[in-house]
Design a protein around this motif. Structure first.
Motif, PDB file in Angstrom:
ATOM      1  N   LYS A 188      46.303  32.163  45.780  1.00  0.00           N
ATOM      2  CA  LYS A 188      46.525  30.713  45.303  1.00  0.00           C
ATOM      3  C   LYS A 188      47.582  30.578  45.123  1.00  0.00           C
ATOM      4  N   LYS A 189      47.847  29.544  44.010  1.00  0.00           N
ATOM      5  CA  LYS A 189      48.859  29.205  43.456  1.00  0.00           C
ATOM      6  C   LYS A 189      49.321  30.510  42.185  1.00  0.00           C
ATOM      7  N   THR A 190      48.214  30.334  41.351  1.00  0.00           N
ATOM      8  CA  THR A 190      48.279  31.609  40.489  1.00  0.00           C
ATOM      9  C   THR A 190      47.094  33.195  40.309  1.00  0.00           C
ATOM     10  N   SER A 191      46.961  33.304  41.624  1.00  0.00           N
ATOM     11  CA  SER A 191      45.846  34.042  41.747  1.00  0.00           C
ATOM     12  C   SER A 191      45.832  34.636  43.662  1.00  0.00           C
ATOM     13  N   ILE A 192      44.564  35.358  43.535  1.00  0.00           N
ATOM     14  CA  ILE A 192      44.376  36.220  44.846  1.00  0.00           C
ATOM     15  C   ILE A 192      42.796  35.774  44.348  1.00  0.00           C
ATOM     16  N   HIS A 193      42.315  35.565  45.455  1.00  0.00           N
ATOM     17  CA  HIS A 193      40.243  35.029  45.237  1.00  0.00           C
ATOM     18  C   HIS A 193      40.448  36.322  46.436  1.00  0.00           C
ATOM     19  N   LEU A 194      39.180  37.113  46.045  1.00  0.00           N
ATOM     20  CA  LEU A 194      38.597  37.995  46.585  1.00  0.00           C
ATOM     21  C   LEU A 194      36.404  37.436  46.602  1.00  0.00           C
ATOM     22  N   GLY A 195      36.449  37.684  48.210  1.00  0.00           N
ATOM     23  CA  GLY A 195      35.260  36.464  47.955  1.00  0.00           C
ATOM     24  C   GLY A 195      34.989  37.648  49.740  1.00  0.00           C
ATOM     25  N   ASN A 196      32.971  37.931  49.547  1.00  0.00           N
ATOM     26  CA  ASN A 196      32.850  37.537  51.363  1.00  0.00           C
ATOM     27  C   ASN A 196      32.091  36.504  51.505  1.00  0.00           C
ATOM     28  N   ARG A 197      30.596  36.288  51.212  1.00  0.00           N
ATOM     29  CA  ARG A 197      30.080  35.021  50.604  1.00  0.00           C
ATOM     30  C   ARG A 197      30.551  33.883  49.975  1.00  0.00           C
ATOM     31  N   PHE A 198      30.907  34.357  49.080  1.00  0.00           N
ATOM     32  CA  PHE A 198      30.983  33.923  47.527  1.00  0.00           C
ATOM     33  C   PHE A 198      32.447  34.746  46.797  1.00  0.00           C
ATOM     34  N   GLY A 199      32.953  33.914  46.467  1.00  0.00           N
ATOM     35  CA  GLY A 199      34.321  34.311  44.741  1.00  0.00           C
ATOM     36  C   GLY A 199      33.535  35.181  44.521  1.00  0.00           C
ATOM     37  N   PHE A 200      33.687  36.787  43.900  1.00  0.00           N
ATOM     38  CA  PHE A 200      33.476  37.865  43.732  1.00  0.00           C
ATOM     39  C   PHE A 200      34.906  38.023  42.896  1.00  0.00           C
ATOM     40  N   ALA A 201      35.421  37.834  42.735  1.00  0.00           N
ATOM     41  CA  ALA A 201      36.887  38.672  41.629  1.00  0.00           C
ATOM     42  C   ALA A 201      37.630  37.902  42.120  1.00  0.00           C
ATOM     43  N   GLY A 202      38.466  37.988  40.993  1.00  0.00           N
ATOM     44  CA  GLY A 202      40.560  37.426  41.503  1.00  0.00           C
ATOM     45  C   GLY A 202      41.477  38.639  40.628  1.00  0.00           C
ATOM     46  N   VAL A 203      42.024  38.809  41.068  1.00  0.00           N
ATOM     47  CA  VAL A 203      43.615  38.830  40.529  1.00  0.00           C
ATOM     48  C   VAL A 203      44.787  38.271  40.319  1.00  0.00           C
ATOM     49  N   TYR A 204      45.345  38.841  38.708  1.00  0.00           N
ATOM     50  CA  TYR A 204      45.854  37.735  38.491  1.00  0.00           C
ATOM     51  C   TYR A 204      47.475  38.929  38.030  1.00  0.00           C
ATOM     52  N   THR A 205      48.010  38.833  38.489  1.00  0.00           N
ATOM     53  CA  THR A 205      49.342  39.566  38.025  1.00  0.00           C
ATOM     54  C   THR A 205      50.179  39.638  37.275  1.00  0.00           C
ATOM     55  N   ARG A 206      50.048  40.297  36.015  1.00  0.00           N
ATOM     56  CA  ARG A 206      51.651  40.326  35.285  1.00  0.00           C
ATOM     57  C   ARG A 206      52.636  41.373  35.723  1.00  0.00           C
ATOM     58  N   LYS A 207      53.952  41.663  34.863  1.00  0.00           N
ATOM     59  CA  LYS A 207      54.424  41.827  34.785  1.00  0.00           C
ATOM     60  C   LYS A 207      54.511  43.058  35.299  1.00  0.00           C
ATOM     61  N   ASP A 208      53.336  43.303  34.425  1.00  0.00           N
ATOM     62  CA  ASP A 208      52.889  45.593  33.902  1.00  0.00           C
ATOM     63  C   ASP A 208      51.750  45.437  34.104  1.00  0.00           C
ATOM     64  N   TYR A 209      51.479  44.633  34.869  1.00  0.00           N
ATOM     65  CA  TYR A 209      49.588  44.851  34.903  1.00  0.00           C
ATOM     66  C   TYR A 209      48.758  43.586  35.593  1.00  0.00           C
ATOM     67  N   ILE A 210      47.559  43.921  36.070  1.00  0.00           N
ATOM     68  CA  ILE A 210      46.896  42.712  36.548  1.00  0.00           C
ATOM     69  C   ILE A 210      45.681  43.207  35.776  1.00  0.00           C
ATOM     70  N   ASN A 211      44.841  41.202  35.460  1.00  0.00           N
ATOM     71  CA  ASN A 211      44.059  41.028  34.795  1.00  0.00           C
ATOM     72  C   ASN A 211      42.999  40.803  35.929  1.00  0.00           C
ATOM     73  N   LEU A 212      41.984  41.240  36.024  1.00  0.00           N
ATOM     74  CA  LEU A 212      40.826  41.000  36.530  1.00  0.00           C
ATOM     75  C   LEU A 212      39.821  40.897  36.262  1.00  0.00           C
ATOM     76  N   GLU A 213      39.807  39.645  37.344  1.00  0.00           N
ATOM     77  CA  GLU A 213      38.445  38.839  36.806  1.00  0.00           C
ATOM     78  C   GLU A 213      37.400  38.566  37.283  1.00  0.00           C
ATOM     79  N   VAL A 214      35.979  39.368  37.505  1.00  0.00           N
ATOM     80  CA  VAL A 214      34.652  40.018  37.693  1.00  0.00           C
ATOM     81  C   VAL A 214      33.526  39.380  37.712  1.00  0.00           C
TER      82      VAL A 214
END
Length: 114
Positions: free
Chosen positions: A38-64
């Motif tokens: 997406k514009k600000t993140s990468i959504h991860l799903g199977n049947r439903f969304g289960f996580a999101g990846v938010y990349t930053r300069k030196d790390y990733i914020n992972l939303e579970v």
């Protein structure tokens, strides 16, 4: 506008790409996953969304996304999205942050039914 995974990895440290690639490789052991940049993140799903990846300069914020509130030093932020859904932000700074504990949380999120 369409976005790609590469859009989220461009101009980031090489470690961010390594973390992302390792994370996706581990998640594929759970079964099929949908990767939706997406514009600000990468959504991860199977049947439903289960996580999101938010990349930053030196790390990733992972939303579970889980149906209960996680506690612990690794959980940087918790948002209650609905009565039975909590979004937990976990900072990934190295590949070593993708460990058994994190994969356990992700597996639970992956297997949740709406």
């Amino acid at each position: 506008m369409e976005y790609s995974e590469l859009d989220h990895l461009t101009d980031k440290s090489p470690m961010v790409t390594l973390i992302y690639e390792q994370l996706i490789a581990e998640l594929q052991h759970f079964g099929p996953i949908k990767i939706e940049p997406k514009k600000t993140s990468i959504h991860l799903g199977n049947r439903f969304g289960f996580a999101g990846v938010y990349t930053r300069k030196d790390y990733i914020n992972l939303e579970v996304h889980l149906n209960y509130r996680l506690t612990g030093r690794r959980v940087e932020k918790v948002e209650q999205a609905s009565a039975n859904r909590f979004h937990h932000t976990i900072k990934l700074k190295t590949i070593n942050d993708i460990d058994g504990e994190l994969l356990s949380w992700l597996k639970q999120a992956y297997e949740l039914k709406k």
